[in-house]
Design a protein around this motif. Structure first.
Motif, PDB file in Angstrom:
ATOM      1  N   ILE A 163       0.895  -1.288  -0.033  1.00 47.47           N
ATOM      2  CA  ILE A 163       0.154   0.018   0.030  1.00 47.47           C
ATOM      3  C   ILE A 163       0.868   1.266   0.015  1.00 47.47           C
ATOM      4  N   ARG A 164       1.037   1.872  -0.957  1.00 47.66           N
ATOM      5  CA  ARG A 164       1.921   3.104  -1.273  1.00 47.66           C
ATOM      6  C   ARG A 164       1.294   4.305  -0.813  1.00 47.66           C
ATOM      7  N   ASN A 167     -10.392  -0.075  15.404  1.00 50.22           N
ATOM      8  CA  ASN A 167      -9.372  -0.528  14.306  1.00 50.22           C
ATOM      9  C   ASN A 167     -10.621  -1.220  13.295  1.00 50.22           C
ATOM     10  N   PRO A 168     -10.977  -0.658  12.392  1.00 47.22           N
ATOM     11  CA  PRO A 168     -11.979  -1.488  11.546  1.00 47.22           C
ATOM     12  C   PRO A 168     -11.292  -2.161  10.496  1.00 47.22           C
ATOM     13  N   ASP A 169     -10.071  -1.994  10.241  1.00 45.67           N
ATOM     14  CA  ASP A 169      -9.014  -2.899   9.346  1.00 45.67           C
ATOM     15  C   ASP A 169      -7.876  -2.873   9.672  1.00 45.67           C
ATOM     16  N   TYR A 205      -3.873  -8.744   0.112  1.00 44.07           N
ATOM     17  CA  TYR A 205      -3.688  -7.758  -0.714  1.00 44.07           C
ATOM     18  C   TYR A 205      -4.676  -7.640  -1.992  1.00 44.07           C
ATOM     19  N   ASN A 206      -5.417  -8.435  -2.065  1.00 49.44           N
ATOM     20  CA  ASN A 206      -6.271  -8.458  -3.284  1.00 49.44           C
ATOM     21  C   ASN A 206      -7.400  -7.330  -3.180  1.00 49.44           C
ATOM     22  N   ASP A 207      -7.338  -6.244  -3.979  1.00 48.26           N
ATOM     23  CA  ASP A 207      -8.135  -5.330  -4.145  1.00 48.26           C
ATOM     24  C   ASP A 207      -8.193  -4.555  -2.514  1.00 48.26           C
ATOM     25  N   VAL A 208      -7.019  -4.429  -2.417  1.00 48.86           N
ATOM     26  CA  VAL A 208      -6.921  -3.815  -0.803  1.00 48.86           C
ATOM     27  C   VAL A 208      -7.479  -2.541  -0.601  1.00 48.86           C
ATOM     28  N   LEU A 209      -7.255  -1.657  -1.451  1.00 50.65           N
ATOM     29  CA  LEU A 209      -7.652  -0.345  -1.182  1.00 50.65           C
ATOM     30  C   LEU A 209      -9.163  -0.131  -1.248  1.00 50.65           C
ATOM     31  N   LYS A 210      -9.922  -0.772  -2.061  1.00 50.38           N
ATOM     32  CA  LYS A 210     -11.462  -0.862  -1.957  1.00 50.38           C
ATOM     33  C   LYS A 210     -11.683  -1.704  -0.577  1.00 50.38           C
ATOM     34  N   GLU A 224     -11.194   0.960   1.982  1.00 48.57           N
ATOM     35  CA  GLU A 224     -12.328   1.980   2.096  1.00 48.57           C
ATOM     36  C   GLU A 224     -13.491   1.614   2.688  1.00 48.57           C
ATOM     37  N   GLN A 225     -13.968   0.537   2.281  1.00 47.69           N
ATOM     38  CA  GLN A 225     -15.410  -0.083   2.823  1.00 47.69           C
ATOM     39  C   GLN A 225     -15.332  -0.456   4.300  1.00 47.69           C
ATOM     40  N   ASN A 226     -14.256  -0.736   4.822  1.00 46.85           N
ATOM     41  CA  ASN A 226     -14.006  -0.758   6.165  1.00 46.85           C
ATOM     42  C   ASN A 226     -14.078   0.243   6.769  1.00 46.85           C
ATOM     43  N   ILE A 227     -13.517   1.549   6.491  1.00 44.18           N
ATOM     44  CA  ILE A 227     -13.679   2.780   6.993  1.00 44.18           C
ATOM     45  C   ILE A 227     -15.057   3.130   7.111  1.00 44.18           C
ATOM     46  N   LEU A 228     -15.835   3.198   5.841  1.00 52.44           N
ATOM     47  CA  LEU A 228     -16.835   3.562   5.677  1.00 52.44           C
ATOM     48  C   LEU A 228     -18.063   2.776   6.785  1.00 52.44           C
ATOM     49  N   LYS A 229     -17.743   1.486   6.939  1.00 48.79           N
ATOM     50  CA  LYS A 229     -18.702   0.939   8.121  1.00 48.79           C
ATOM     51  C   LYS A 229     -18.616   1.454   9.480  1.00 48.79           C
TER      52      LYS A 229
END
Length: 311
Positions: free
Chosen positions: A4-5, A80-82, A295-300, A303-308
């Motif tokens: 994750i850069r 810590n949602p993620d 790490y598969n589709d890690v940014l998505k 983001e989803q875990n944050i939004l929850k």
């Protein structure tokens, strides 16, 4: 290698975004969302390649350490949602970092080796060797720089400049000593010596909170207790858990963050080696097996875990 850069989210009610050396920080009216990326910083310079699992390692160690010290001082962390995310109170940050040292290592040793016998206004005795235990832990604060190098500063100068009031600074000193003792006790359970570390504090209303990460390999230095005395008596290098191995590799290759110096090439092998060292750090510091994230589709996923989790 997947890593994750950086992140570039647009969160609901987002007010501010700040990209630090290794973390991306999002602010909403009520909360601060800190994403621990895999960026690697040394000598206050961000390295050209990110290190897989580094952010997860630091985020999860910090979460455990904050939980283990919440009876000493209240802290900013809410959830810590993620694996790479911490959500907490958005505190007003004190402009100094509280560095505390129990041993003469790293920056303090380099200053001492070069002939200085006072660090941040604290006098040191003659005759010390690298990695010797100090007579008692010393607090050597630094200014908190958003860019470039943090600078050593004395308590007297902090008060003179009005960076922190005398009463609050003395409270920060007290918290720092207590946290260092707790960290020392926790490290000993896993066969480690907490050598030095830094704490950051913030304020919300009239209440002081411990903020940021604590007792991680990026903010702290650990020695292995079982070989410390023997290595010290023989004048050998200490086996340590910290980011110092990265700094040493850079120094050996002619880089200390100074103008005109070139960062050495970070090969796939070097990146893998550093990543493995961070995983080792996690397992030794926590005493638990590391569970690497997907790490598969890690940014998505992040983001989803944050939004929850955000309000």
């Amino acid at each position: 290698m997947e890593a994750i850069r950086e992140t570039n989210f647009q969160l609901p009610n987002q007010q501010n975004f700040y990209r630090g050396k290794v973390r991306d920080v999002y602010t909403t009216p009520n909360q601060l969302i800190m994403v621990a990326t895999d960026r690697l910083s040394a000598f206050d310079v961000v390295m050209p390649r990110a290190i897989p699992f580094k952010g997860q390692v630091l985020n999860q160690i910090a979460a455990k350490a904050l939980k283990a010290t919440e009876d000493v001082v209240p802290n900013w962390l809410l959830s810590n949602p993620d694996a790479n995310v911490s959500v907490g109170f958005n505190c007003e940050t004190y402009p100094v970092e509280m560095v505390i040292r129990g041993y003469l290592a790293g920056h303090a040793w380099r200053e001492y080796r070069d002939g200085r016998r006072s660090i941040c206004g604290v006098s040191l005795p003659e005759g010390l060797k690298e990695n010797d235990k100090l007579p008692q832990p010393i607090i050597t604060p630094t200014t908190k720089a958003h860019e470039g190098h943090d600078e050593d500063i004395s308590k007297e100068e902090i008060l003179k400049q009005g960076l922190v009031s005398k009463a609050e600074y003395e409270k920060l000193e007290d918290y720092t000593q207590q946290l260092f003792q707790r960290g020392t006790d926790l490290a000993a359970r896993n066969g480690l010596i907490l050598v030095d570390t830094k704490y950051e504090f913030g304020k919300m209303g009239d209440k002081i909170y411990l903020i940021d990460e604590i007792h991680t390999p990026d903010s702290s230095r650990f020695f292995y207790a079982d070989v410390y005395e023997e290595n010290q008596s023989k004048g050998l290098k200490q086996k340590q858990l910290s980011k110092e191995f990265v700094r040493e590799w850079l120094i050996e290759n002619g880089f200390q963050g100074k103008d005109g110096q070139q960062i050495p090439e970070m090969t796939d092998e070097k990146v893998a080696e550093i990543s493995n060292r961070y995983v080792e750090l996690y397992e030794k510091v926590t005493g638990e097996k590391f569970q690497p994230r997907d790490y598969n589709d890690v940014l998505k996923t992040i983001e989803q875990n944050i939004l929850k989790s955000i309000k």
